[in-house]
Enzyme design. Structure first.
Site, mmCIF file in Angstrom:
data_model
loop_
_atom_site.group_PDB
_atom_site.id
_atom_site.type_symbol
_atom_site.label_atom_id
_atom_site.label_comp_id
_atom_site.label_asym_id
_atom_site.label_seq_id
_atom_site.Cartn_x
_atom_site.Cartn_y
_atom_site.Cartn_z
ATOM 1 C CG ASP A 14 -45.518 -5.947 -34.677
ATOM 2 O OD1 ASP A 14 -44.281 -5.969 -34.773
ATOM 3 O OD2 ASP A 14 -46.251 -6.916 -34.943
ATOM 4 N NE ARG A 93 -57.486 -9.180 -35.110
ATOM 5 C CZ ARG A 93 -56.605 -9.069 -34.116
ATOM 6 N NH1 ARG A 93 -56.929 -8.386 -33.038
ATOM 7 N NH2 ARG A 93 -55.425 -9.625 -34.197
ATOM 8 C CG ASP A 122 -56.141 -10.474 -37.637
ATOM 9 O OD1 ASP A 122 -57.290 -10.959 -37.592
ATOM 10 O OD2 ASP A 122 -55.196 -10.888 -36.950
ATOM 11 C CB SER A 173 -46.713 -13.956 -34.386
ATOM 12 O OG SER A 173 -47.917 -13.250 -34.502
HETATM 13 N N1 ARG Z 1 -55.078 -17.238 -38.393
HETATM 14 C C1 ARG Z 1 -55.940 -16.746 -37.373
HETATM 15 C C2 ARG Z 1 -57.049 -15.904 -37.971
HETATM 16 O O1 ARG Z 1 -56.921 -15.416 -39.039
HETATM 17 C C3 ARG Z 1 -55.218 -16.046 -36.241
HETATM 18 C C4 ARG Z 1 -54.265 -14.945 -36.551
HETATM 19 C C5 ARG Z 1 -53.777 -14.378 -35.280
HETATM 20 N N2 ARG Z 1 -52.627 -13.575 -35.319
HETATM 21 C C6 ARG Z 1 -51.451 -13.888 -34.689
HETATM 22 N N3 ARG Z 1 -50.557 -12.949 -34.590
HETATM 23 N N4 ARG Z 1 -51.209 -15.054 -34.217
HETATM 24 O O2 ARG Z 1 -58.079 -15.739 -37.360
#
Ligand code: ARG
Length: 398
Positions: A14, A93, A122, A173
């Site tokens: 990505d 983040r 995110d 992912s």
């Molecule tokens: N759902 C989780 C969060 O919002 C993790 C998201 C992580 N992203 C991924 N590409 N798996 O904190």
């Protein structure tokens, strides 16, 4: 006119495609990789970013800051979103956003970009943090705009000679750091499908994993040693990860409520977090007064939600964290845990600051508890329930 832009660069498909995509839209891209504990080959990553068209590539190691400034506060809050998810991605983040803002300041960039899509949490965490820390910064989220499928991205990378390893059948992912690994997509999108063994990389299969005992020592709420060996925060997390992961501890399968309203099925592996939170919470049970524990539990939930919802750089998070920090002075001692079949079980605890007193609790010899005081206490304690019952009886006879 070219605009300078700092991109959060993971080295994956990505964000590699994003470099080229941004370059085509007139941005000079400074690819910035922030290391919060996902082991990566930085030379491959740097080469790839330049090949995709970046004018500069930076790799910043923030593992120590992440552990001390984010993971320890979360541990002291026993922070689990929906009671289960230790928030690994959510905690990283804001630190990433802050580091990106720092690079933007140094390089005089007008824009910051990240690889989040328009469906997840995110994007909210990045955008809110960047807008708070560096007002006026233009925020670009290529994946939120371009509407490319994975197959499109692979074709795009091939067309422009961007050297990526991705294949069409990449099953999930994944996002990973010191505190845990988040896995979503593919067959996991049907919540009825059992998670295939292939989605786990950090934990042994609990059915065949080894059984272990481990001791974790804390000082004022921070873990300082494992099995008697003093460790700095980052190596301590690595050791907790190794011990718990080998015992199959830390697998989580969650129907998750995202901030944006979507329910999603998420798999997590968080062996270090699972072990350390269990140990930390147990030591609080030994060392903190009952009323404080009860009240802190509510604060912990609000803290977890606040972090999950992308509100790190807010007075609310600061206030919650200050409350939590104020409770940790007494949380010193050791916890002994058994790791078996994917489960953590506390089997012992001790502390120089324990509120537990053998002489008060014992049913054996040496009992110091004043049994007569209990009689008086019960008399007063039961006053209102007796009065209520009496009033009810009188009413029904009236
Ligand atoms: N759902 C989780 C969060 O919002 C993790 C998201 C992580 N992203 C991924 N590409 N798996 O904190």
């Amino acid at each position: 006119m070219t605009k300078r832009l700092v991109l959060a660069y993971s080295g994956g498909l990505d964000t590699s495609v994003a470099i080229h995509w941004l370059t085509e839209r007139g941005y000079e891209v400074i690819a910035t990789t922030i290391d919060v504990g996902e082991a990566k080959d930085t030379s491959v990553l740097t080469q790839r970013a330049f090949a995709a068209g970046a004018i500069d590539v930076r790799v910043i190691d923030l593992k120590e800051e992440f552990a001390q400034g984010y993971l320890w506060p979360a541990l002291q809050a026993n922070a689990l979103y929906q009671g289960r998810y230790p928030l690994a991605t959510a905690l990283a983040r804001p630190l990433l956003a802050q580091a990106l803002c720092g690079v933007a300041d140094e390089t005089g960039a007008q824009a910051i970009a990240h690889g989040s899509t328009g469906k997840g949490n995110d994007q909210v965490r990045f955008d809110v943090a960047i807008a708070t820390l560096r007002p006026g910064t233009e925020i670009v989220a290529p994946a939120r705009e371009w509407g490319l499928t994975r197959a499109d991205e692979i074709a795009y990378a091939a067309e422009f000679g961007i050297p990526v390893q991705a294949t069409l059948d990449a099953p999930f992912s994944v996002d990973a750091n010191l505190w845990g690994r988040s896995v979503e997509g593919g067959v996991l999108e049907d919540p009825w499908n059992a998670p295939p063994e292939a989605c786990y990389e950090w934990t042994a299969n609990p059915e065949t994993a080894e059984v272990k005992e481990v001791t974790v020592a804390f000082e004022a709420g921070a873990p300082v040693a494992i099995d008697g060996i003093a460790l700095r925060p980052v190596p301590l997390i690595a050791e907790a990860h190794a011990v718990a992961g080998a015992a199959g501890v830390g697998r989580i399968d969650l129907m998750e409520d995202r901030l944006v309203g979507i329910k999603s099925r998420e798999i997590y592996e968080a062996p270090a977090a699972a072990l350390l939170i269990a140990a930390h919470q147990e030591l609080e049970f030994l060392t903190l007064p009952r009323e404080l524990l009860q009240h802190k539990a509510g604060i912990e939930q609000t803290f977890a939600q606040t972090v999950y919802n992308g509100l790190w750089f807010t007075p609310l998070r600061e206030a919650l964290q200050a409350y939590i920090a104020s409770t940790q002075q007494a949380v010193t001692g050791e916890v002994k845990l058994k790791l078996a079949h994917g489960k953590v079980t506390v089997i012992g605890r001790k502390s120089p600051q324990a509120i537990y007193s053998h002489d008060l609790a014992t049913y054996g010899t040496g009992d110091l508890f004043d049994h007569q005081a209990a009689v008086g206490f019960i008399k007063l304690y039961g006053l209102q329930s007796q009065a209520y019952a009496k009033a009810q009886t009188e009413k029904s006879h009236a």
